[in-house]
Structures are given as structure tokens and as C-alpha cells.
Scaffold this motif. Sequence first.
Motif, PDB file in Angstrom:
ATOM      1  N   HIS A  58       0.833  -1.208   0.000  1.00 56.26           N
ATOM      2  CA  HIS A  58       0.000   0.000   0.000  1.00 56.26           C
ATOM      3  C   HIS A  58       0.872   1.264   0.000  1.00 56.26           C
ATOM      4  O   HIS A  58       0.615   2.204  -0.756  1.00 56.26           O
ATOM      5  N   ILE A  59       1.919   1.283   0.834  1.00 56.47           N
ATOM      6  CA  ILE A  59       2.820   2.437   0.877  1.00 56.47           C
ATOM      7  C   ILE A  59       3.555   2.584  -0.457  1.00 56.47           C
ATOM      8  O   ILE A  59       3.742   3.695  -0.963  1.00 56.47           O
ATOM      9  N   GLU A  60       3.949   1.454  -1.059  1.00 55.36           N
ATOM     10  CA  GLU A  60       4.594   1.492  -2.376  1.00 55.36           C
ATOM     11  C   GLU A  60       3.675   2.162  -3.396  1.00 55.36           C
ATOM     12  O   GLU A  60       4.106   2.999  -4.190  1.00 55.36           O
ATOM     13  N   ALA A  61       2.378   1.797  -3.367  1.00 51.75           N
ATOM     14  CA  ALA A  61       1.418   2.366  -4.313  1.00 51.75           C
ATOM     15  C   ALA A  61       1.249   3.865  -4.077  1.00 51.75           C
ATOM     16  O   ALA A  61       1.195   4.650  -5.031  1.00 51.75           O
ATOM     17  N   LEU A  62       1.177   4.273  -2.807  1.00 54.21           N
ATOM     18  CA  LEU A  62       1.031   5.702  -2.507  1.00 54.21           C
ATOM     19  C   LEU A  62       2.229   6.496  -2.994  1.00 54.21           C
ATOM     20  O   LEU A  62       2.097   7.606  -3.524  1.00 54.21           O
ATOM     21  N   LEU A  63       3.432   5.939  -2.823  1.00 52.61           N
ATOM     22  CA  LEU A  63       4.639   6.641  -3.259  1.00 52.61           C
ATOM     23  C   LEU A  63       4.673   6.802  -4.771  1.00 52.61           C
ATOM     24  O   LEU A  63       5.127   7.826  -5.291  1.00 52.61           O
ATOM     25  N   ARG A  64       4.163   5.782  -5.490  1.00 50.56           N
ATOM     26  CA  ARG A  64       4.156   5.871  -6.949  1.00 50.56           C
ATOM     27  C   ARG A  64       3.109   6.870  -7.432  1.00 50.56           C
ATOM     28  O   ARG A  64       3.309   7.551  -8.437  1.00 50.56           O
ATOM     29  N   ILE A  65       1.985   6.961  -6.720  1.00 48.42           N
ATOM     30  CA  ILE A  65       0.868   7.769  -7.202  1.00 48.42           C
ATOM     31  C   ILE A  65       0.923   9.211  -6.711  1.00 48.42           C
ATOM     32  O   ILE A  65       0.821  10.148  -7.485  1.00 48.42           O
ATOM     33  N   CYS A  66       1.093   9.405  -5.397  1.00 47.44           N
ATOM     34  CA  CYS A  66       0.927  10.761  -4.877  1.00 47.44           C
ATOM     35  C   CYS A  66       1.887  11.149  -3.768  1.00 47.44           C
ATOM     36  O   CYS A  66       1.905  12.306  -3.355  1.00 47.44           O
ATOM     37  N   VAL A  68       3.756  10.801   0.217  1.00 52.32           N
ATOM     38  CA  VAL A  68       3.288  10.788   1.606  1.00 52.32           C
ATOM     39  C   VAL A  68       3.767  12.062   2.277  1.00 52.32           C
ATOM     40  O   VAL A  68       4.942  12.397   2.224  1.00 52.32           O
ATOM     41  N   SER A  69       2.852  12.816   2.907  1.00 57.26           N
ATOM     42  CA  SER A  69       3.225  14.101   3.489  1.00 57.26           C
ATOM     43  C   SER A  69       2.882  14.234   4.965  1.00 57.26           C
ATOM     44  O   SER A  69       3.250  15.215   5.594  1.00 57.26           O
ATOM     45  N   GLY A  70       2.153  13.268   5.563  1.00 57.80           N
ATOM     46  CA  GLY A  70       1.772  13.373   6.966  1.00 57.80           C
ATOM     47  C   GLY A  70       2.976  13.392   7.889  1.00 57.80           C
ATOM     48  O   GLY A  70       3.982  12.714   7.641  1.00 57.80           O
ATOM     49  N   GLU A  71       2.913  14.150   8.987  1.00 57.96           N
ATOM     50  CA  GLU A  71       4.044  14.305   9.902  1.00 57.96           C
ATOM     51  C   GLU A  71       4.281  13.050  10.735  1.00 57.96           C
ATOM     52  O   GLU A  71       5.407  12.689  11.018  1.00 57.96           O
ATOM     53  N   GLY A  72       3.215  12.368  11.184  1.00 55.82           N
ATOM     54  CA  GLY A  72       3.378  11.186  12.015  1.00 55.82           C
ATOM     55  C   GLY A  72       3.563  11.553  13.482  1.00 55.82           C
ATOM     56  O   GLY A  72       3.634  12.724  13.856  1.00 55.82           O
ATOM     57  N   SER A 143      -5.922  12.150  -6.450  1.00 59.76           N
ATOM     58  CA  SER A 143      -5.894  10.736  -6.074  1.00 59.76           C
ATOM     59  C   SER A 143      -6.556  10.609  -4.704  1.00 59.76           C
ATOM     60  O   SER A 143      -6.176  11.294  -3.754  1.00 59.76           O
ATOM     61  N   VAL A 144      -7.566   9.735  -4.611  1.00 62.84           N
ATOM     62  CA  VAL A 144      -8.357   9.614  -3.385  1.00 62.84           C
ATOM     63  C   VAL A 144      -8.336   8.160  -2.907  1.00 62.84           C
ATOM     64  O   VAL A 144      -8.541   7.237  -3.693  1.00 62.84           O
ATOM     65  N   LEU A 145      -8.076   7.979  -1.617  1.00 62.01           N
ATOM     66  CA  LEU A 145      -8.113   6.649  -1.006  1.00 62.01           C
ATOM     67  C   LEU A 145      -9.345   6.574  -0.110  1.00 62.01           C
ATOM     68  O   LEU A 145      -9.519   7.389   0.796  1.00 62.01           O
ATOM     69  N   LEU A 146     -10.228   5.606  -0.395  1.00 61.67           N
ATOM     70  CA  LEU A 146     -11.489   5.469   0.342  1.00 61.67           C
ATOM     71  C   LEU A 146     -11.458   4.270   1.283  1.00 61.67           C
ATOM     72  O   LEU A 146     -10.926   3.207   0.941  1.00 61.67           O
ATOM     73  N   ALA A 225      -9.875   8.354   3.293  1.00 60.65           N
ATOM     74  CA  ALA A 225      -8.683   8.061   4.087  1.00 60.65           C
ATOM     75  C   ALA A 225      -7.516   8.958   3.694  1.00 60.65           C
ATOM     76  O   ALA A 225      -6.677   9.300   4.526  1.00 60.65           O
ATOM     77  N   ALA A 226      -7.434   9.314   2.424  1.00 59.41           N
ATOM     78  CA  ALA A 226      -6.355  10.187   1.937  1.00 59.41           C
ATOM     79  C   ALA A 226      -6.824  10.892   0.675  1.00 59.41           C
ATOM     80  O   ALA A 226      -7.544  10.318  -0.139  1.00 59.41           O
ATOM     81  N   PHE A 227      -6.393  12.152   0.512  1.00 57.55           N
ATOM     82  CA  PHE A 227      -6.788  12.955  -0.649  1.00 57.55           C
ATOM     83  C   PHE A 227      -5.581  13.773  -1.063  1.00 57.55           C
ATOM     84  O   PHE A 227      -5.051  14.556  -0.283  1.00 57.55           O
ATOM     85  N   ASN A 228      -5.110  13.557  -2.295  1.00 58.73           N
ATOM     86  CA  ASN A 228      -3.913  14.262  -2.767  1.00 58.73           C
ATOM     87  C   ASN A 228      -4.109  14.761  -4.195  1.00 58.73           C
ATOM     88  O   ASN A 228      -4.640  14.037  -5.036  1.00 58.73           O
TER      89      ASN A 228
END
Length: 230
Positions: A58-66, A68-72, A143-146, A225-228
Motif C-alpha cells: 500500500h505504501i509502495e502504491a502511494l509513493l508511486r501515485i501521490c 506521503v506528506s503526513g508528519e506522524g 488521487s483519493v483513497l477510500l 482516508a487520503a486525498f492528494n
Amino acid sequence: MTSFDVSLESGLKKLDEYLLSRSYITGYHASKDDLTVHTSLVKPPPSDFVNVSRWYNHIEALLRICGVSGEGCGVTIEGSAPASKEAITTPPVADNKASAVEEDDDDDVDLFGEETEEEKKAAEERAASVKASGKKKESGKSSVLLDVKPWDDETDMKKLEEAVRSVQMEGLLWGASHLIPVGYGIKKLQIMMTIVDDLVSVDSLIEEHLTVEPISEYVQSCDIAAFNKI
């Protein structure tokens, strides 16, 4: 602060148990904590660790598409030096062979960095060319994650996903999906979609299509869940 030692099988087992009821390392959105753990894995985790493999892909897919910017909230990896700020904020570059045409295309667009002066100039020239030819400027995309939740553990998740994907409209493209355990035998569907901003409203899509009959027979709720922006 969450701590893992992913260099050991026992550490991977601990991480796998930790991710059994979680989508991300900390919080409800992908963050720099996910990048810290992702970077510490020198290779994809064995398929035996089902939850780690699901999270990793899932993280691999997010990195390819949009990206990751959350601070954590903070995470440490035992047995390794703390990740540098640059390593955390910059997504890893895939080590794939590309054709000469693909390399030329990659030179034109920097997905994660700031635009250079040359890129800005080229963009201005393209915009001027489009305006001169009377063509309409293309709408932006997102890109939207639902997160799609069923009514109970007896809900047929295959039919639920089929019902969600049955919603078709101009400017909407469904992407990858996977099931995530949430407890008590219940799983939720997490699905990616790409939308054209001027054509699709995510709130309207959820309220007018994904949570009404006949789809509401399977879907209890649907959340972003995520919107970029792309």
C-alpha cells in the motif's frame, strides 16, 4: 513512541501483529512514520507476514501515485541509525529499467520536488500555446483513497467491491484495492480512485452513489482516508 527491529524475523512478526488492526504505523493516514519503517526494509517482506506485506504494498502504491506528506507521531527502528530528514521526506526512487522515451518523460516532471526555472518556463510556454490554439486547459486531477466499511462480518466483501466499482461516471477511474482487518472478523475495503476535479465531487459520490440502494445493502459507511492533488 513505537519501536521495531525489522532486521530480525521476531521484529517482523511484532510488526505483523501490530498491523493486524491498523492501516498505518501511526494515526489514520500515511505519514513519515510509514516512510521511516518502509525505508528500513531493504527488500519486500516475506509473504508469510500478511499484514506487513499488505501495508508495504500500500505504501509502495502511494509513493508511486501521490507521495506521503503526513508528519506522524514518531517511530524508531532498533539496530539502525535514525533516518535523515531528507530520507524521510523524499520517497524512494524505484530501481527499474526504463526506455529512452520514459526517461525523457521523467526529466520533464518532478513528482515530489519543486519546479525548476526551466520547468516553469516550459509550463508557461505550453500554457501560452494552448491559449493561442483556442484549446481548453485540462482540469486538475486528484488521487483519493477510500475506506469502505461493511455492515458486519457476514457481508460478502467480493460483492461489496463489485457494487462499489459498478459506479461509473465521467472523470472517475477506480484503481487498486485490498481488504484490511478491523477486528471481530470484520474487514474493510480500502480502494484507490483517480478523479477529474471539475467533473467529480467526492462528497457527492459518497452521498449520492456509494451509500444509497442497492449499494447500501453492503456498505455501512464510506470515508476519505487520503486525498492528494496530482
